[in-house]
Design a protein around this motif. Structure first.
Motif, PDB file in Angstrom:
ATOM      1  N   PRO A  36      41.736  36.182  39.850  1.00  0.00           N
ATOM      2  CA  PRO A  36      40.680  35.430  39.157  1.00  0.00           C
ATOM      3  C   PRO A  36      39.608  34.938  40.121  1.00  0.00           C
ATOM      4  O   PRO A  36      39.877  34.675  41.290  1.00  0.00           O
ATOM      5  N   ALA A  37      38.414  34.844  39.595  1.00  0.00           N
ATOM      6  CA  ALA A  37      37.305  34.284  40.367  1.00  0.00           C
ATOM      7  C   ALA A  37      37.121  32.839  39.920  1.00  0.00           C
ATOM      8  O   ALA A  37      37.302  32.523  38.755  1.00  0.00           O
ATOM      9  N   PHE A  41      28.187  34.335  39.244  1.00  0.00           N
ATOM     10  CA  PHE A  41      26.769  34.081  39.022  1.00  0.00           C
ATOM     11  C   PHE A  41      26.106  35.378  38.573  1.00  0.00           C
ATOM     12  O   PHE A  41      26.273  36.422  39.205  1.00  0.00           O
ATOM     13  N   VAL A  42      25.368  35.316  37.465  1.00  0.00           N
ATOM     14  CA  VAL A  42      24.628  36.473  36.968  1.00  0.00           C
ATOM     15  C   VAL A  42      23.148  36.155  37.112  1.00  0.00           C
ATOM     16  O   VAL A  42      22.639  35.231  36.483  1.00  0.00           O
ATOM     17  N   GLU A  43      22.487  36.922  37.962  1.00  0.00           N
ATOM     18  CA  GLU A  43      21.057  36.714  38.203  1.00  0.00           C
ATOM     19  C   GLU A  43      20.250  37.584  37.251  1.00  0.00           C
ATOM     20  O   GLU A  43      20.644  38.699  36.926  1.00  0.00           O
ATOM     21  N   LEU A  57      27.195  39.274  26.942  1.00  0.00           N
ATOM     22  CA  LEU A  57      27.460  38.996  28.353  1.00  0.00           C
ATOM     23  C   LEU A  57      28.828  38.339  28.508  1.00  0.00           C
ATOM     24  O   LEU A  57      29.574  38.649  29.427  1.00  0.00           O
ATOM     25  N   GLU A  58      29.184  37.460  27.585  1.00  0.00           N
ATOM     26  CA  GLU A  58      30.461  36.746  27.659  1.00  0.00           C
ATOM     27  C   GLU A  58      31.637  37.716  27.636  1.00  0.00           C
ATOM     28  O   GLU A  58      32.636  37.499  28.325  1.00  0.00           O
ATOM     29  N   ARG A  59      31.546  38.771  26.882  1.00  0.00           N
ATOM     30  CA  ARG A  59      32.636  39.749  26.796  1.00  0.00           C
ATOM     31  C   ARG A  59      32.850  40.484  28.118  1.00  0.00           C
ATOM     32  O   ARG A  59      33.927  41.029  28.347  1.00  0.00           O
ATOM     33  N   ALA A  64      36.142  39.728  34.002  1.00  0.00           N
ATOM     34  CA  ALA A  64      35.829  39.649  35.427  1.00  0.00           C
ATOM     35  C   ALA A  64      36.265  38.310  36.013  1.00  0.00           C
ATOM     36  O   ALA A  64      36.769  38.242  37.142  1.00  0.00           O
ATOM     37  N   LEU A  65      36.113  37.254  35.255  1.00  0.00           N
ATOM     38  CA  LEU A  65      36.462  35.918  35.727  1.00  0.00           C
ATOM     39  C   LEU A  65      37.973  35.723  35.822  1.00  0.00           C
ATOM     40  O   LEU A  65      38.459  35.152  36.787  1.00  0.00           O
TER      41      LEU A  65
END
Length: 97
Positions: A36-37, A41-43, A57-59, A64-65
């Motif tokens: 887990p991260a 951050f998504v730029e 984006l949440e999906r 990934a998290l």
């Protein structure tokens, strides 16, 4: 895991998604091989108005998290809530099973 809360905030040129420390530890306990991260951050391009239009984006951020790989492992998270900070408003929910 019955409910996972992912907090996010909009910053200057992107969005930051974070796990609570207790959820991070729970994921590591339930899934020893998970990576887990603590945050992602998504730029985005300021001119694209991405902060208002980030469909699905949440999906992508959720798996990934949490850092688990298989669909069976991901399915063990029954409810995923995305909470916008500082308002603490639930803005998106993923219901599984």
């Amino acid at each position: 895991m019955e409910k996972l809360t992912i907090y996010y905030g909009v910053q200057g040129n992107g969005m930051r998604f974070n796990l609570m420390v207790q959820h991070y530890k729970t994921i590591k306990t339930l899934f020893p091989n998970a990576q887990p991260a603590k945050g992602i951050f998504v730029e985005y391009d300021m001119r694209s108005n991405f902060a208002d239009y980030h469909p699905q984006l949440e999906r992508h951020v959720f798996p990934a998290l949490v850092g688990v790989v298989t669909k069976d492992d991901l399915a063990q998270f029954k409810r995923i809530e995305f909470v916008k900070t500082p308002e603490l408003t639930i803005t998106y929910t993923i219901e599984q099973n």
